[in-house]
Scaffold this motif. Structure first.
Motif, PDB file in Angstrom:
ATOM      1  N   VAL A  12       0.839  -1.189   0.000  1.00 25.59           N
ATOM      2  CA  VAL A  12       0.000   0.000   0.000  1.00 25.59           C
ATOM      3  C   VAL A  12       0.875   1.242   0.000  1.00 25.59           C
ATOM      4  O   VAL A  12       1.847   1.347   0.741  1.00 25.59           O
ATOM      5  N   ASN A  39      -5.194   1.208  -2.430  1.00 23.65           N
ATOM      6  CA  ASN A  39      -5.176   1.647  -1.028  1.00 23.65           C
ATOM      7  C   ASN A  39      -6.280   1.032  -0.176  1.00 23.65           C
ATOM      8  O   ASN A  39      -6.766   1.660   0.768  1.00 23.65           O
ATOM      9  N   GLY A  41      -5.737  -1.575   1.649  1.00 22.31           N
ATOM     10  CA  GLY A  41      -5.095  -2.271   2.752  1.00 22.31           C
ATOM     11  C   GLY A  41      -5.127  -3.767   2.507  1.00 22.31           C
ATOM     12  O   GLY A  41      -5.777  -4.249   1.577  1.00 22.31           O
ATOM     13  N   THR A  42      -4.425  -4.529   3.342  1.00 24.09           N
ATOM     14  CA  THR A  42      -4.397  -5.982   3.180  1.00 24.09           C
ATOM     15  C   THR A  42      -5.153  -6.710   4.289  1.00 24.09           C
ATOM     16  O   THR A  42      -5.283  -7.929   4.251  1.00 24.09           O
ATOM     17  N   THR A  43      -5.647  -5.976   5.277  1.00 29.68           N
ATOM     18  CA  THR A  43      -6.523  -6.543   6.304  1.00 29.68           C
ATOM     19  C   THR A  43      -7.961  -6.259   5.905  1.00 29.68           C
ATOM     20  O   THR A  43      -8.308  -5.116   5.600  1.00 29.68           O
ATOM     21  N   HIS A  74      -4.685  -5.279  -1.516  1.00 31.32           N
ATOM     22  CA  HIS A  74      -4.553  -3.822  -1.466  1.00 31.32           C
ATOM     23  C   HIS A  74      -5.187  -3.156  -2.688  1.00 31.32           C
ATOM     24  O   HIS A  74      -5.622  -2.001  -2.620  1.00 31.32           O
ATOM     25  N   ARG A 101     -11.727   1.013   4.833  1.00 26.79           N
ATOM     26  CA  ARG A 101     -10.478   0.322   5.144  1.00 26.79           C
ATOM     27  C   ARG A 101     -10.381  -0.022   6.620  1.00 26.79           C
ATOM     28  O   ARG A 101     -10.799   0.751   7.487  1.00 26.79           O
ATOM     29  N   SER A 102      -9.821  -1.176   6.910  1.00 25.18           N
ATOM     30  CA  SER A 102      -9.612  -1.579   8.303  1.00 25.18           C
ATOM     31  C   SER A 102      -8.533  -0.719   8.938  1.00 25.18           C
ATOM     32  O   SER A 102      -7.609  -0.251   8.288  1.00 25.18           O
ATOM     33  N   GLY A 103      -8.644  -0.512  10.237  1.00 21.14           N
ATOM     34  CA  GLY A 103      -7.606   0.212  10.982  1.00 21.14           C
ATOM     35  C   GLY A 103      -7.943   1.666  11.156  1.00 21.14           C
ATOM     36  O   GLY A 103      -8.232   2.108  12.271  1.00 21.14           O
ATOM     37  N   ASP A 104      -7.950   2.437  10.043  1.00 23.49           N
ATOM     38  CA  ASP A 104      -8.218   3.871  10.178  1.00 23.49           C
ATOM     39  C   ASP A 104      -9.625   4.270   9.732  1.00 23.49           C
ATOM     40  O   ASP A 104      -9.980   5.450   9.801  1.00 23.49           O
TER      41      ASP A 104
END
Length: 208
Positions: A12, A39, A41-43, A74, A101-104
């Protein structure tokens, strides 16, 4: 046709998730549908389905065990429009898709897709390996291939020889790469003539 499935993944590079294409552009409940862009992500995160400014439901990611988390890369996501999309207040027709997207929790801009009534047809969630020379055997995993053998079609309408292939509803095994295969999309056609997303489930192959 089955959903497109890119053969490689890169790191990413940052920035908001961006959807460049959804294939097929007209899909169905439960049909493997490929979102392409950047972009993500990979999760695994979420794929949201919106209609008339209302968040109706999130996409489903129930795939055969062999597929693991390969459905989320991604630059590509394989998703199924959810079973309850219409029961939850949506109507067949035009929807907007948003990738979260995961995380943010960063989100993409909405991208249009049409939801049609009807059976989902075949879908590919994993092609293993995703590259190889002529004669190399490839395994496909997914859903709705039917138990009677159909066809495996490589880029430029090159049909694989299925003489020694093993065909099942969720897997098609030991499929040889055709002599004239080229890098590009691959799709599975079931015995009824319905394709996995060619504009929806496709898996590109790289010659090496």
């Amino acid at each position: 046709v089955s959903n497109p499935f890119p053969f490689s993944a890169l790191a990413v590079t940052g920035g908001l998730p961006t959807i460049s294409e959804i294939s097929p552009t007209s899909t169905r409940i439960g049909k493997y549908t490929t979102i392409m862009g950047a972009n993500f992500g990979t999760t695994p995160g979420d794929v949201e389905f919106w209609q008339l400014g209302v968040h109706i439901d999130d996409g489903e990611f129930t795939f055969p065990a062999q597929c693991g988390s390969h459905y989320w890369q991604h630059d590509s996501i394989v998703v199924k429009p959810p079973t309850d999309l219409i029961l939850n207040g949506g109507n067949y027709g035009d929807f907007d898709v948003v990738v979260r997207r995961s995380g943010d929790n960063a989100t993409s801009l909405p991208h249009p897709v049409e939801i049609l009534a009807g059976p989902p047809g075949p879908g590919i969630c994993l092609m293993q390996p995703d590259n190889g020379p002529a004669g190399k055997t490839i395994n496909f995993y997914g859903d709705n291939f039917n138990t009677a053998a159909g066809a495996v079609v490589f880029h430029n309408n090159e049909f694989a020889d299925l003489t020694n292939a093993i065909w099942g509803n969720q897997q098609v095994l030991t499929v040889p790469v055709p002599n004239n295969a080229a890098t590009g999309p691959v799709f599975i056609r079931d015995s009824a003539g319905m394709d996995s997303n060619l504009k929806s489930t496709i898996a590109p192959l790289q010659e090496r």
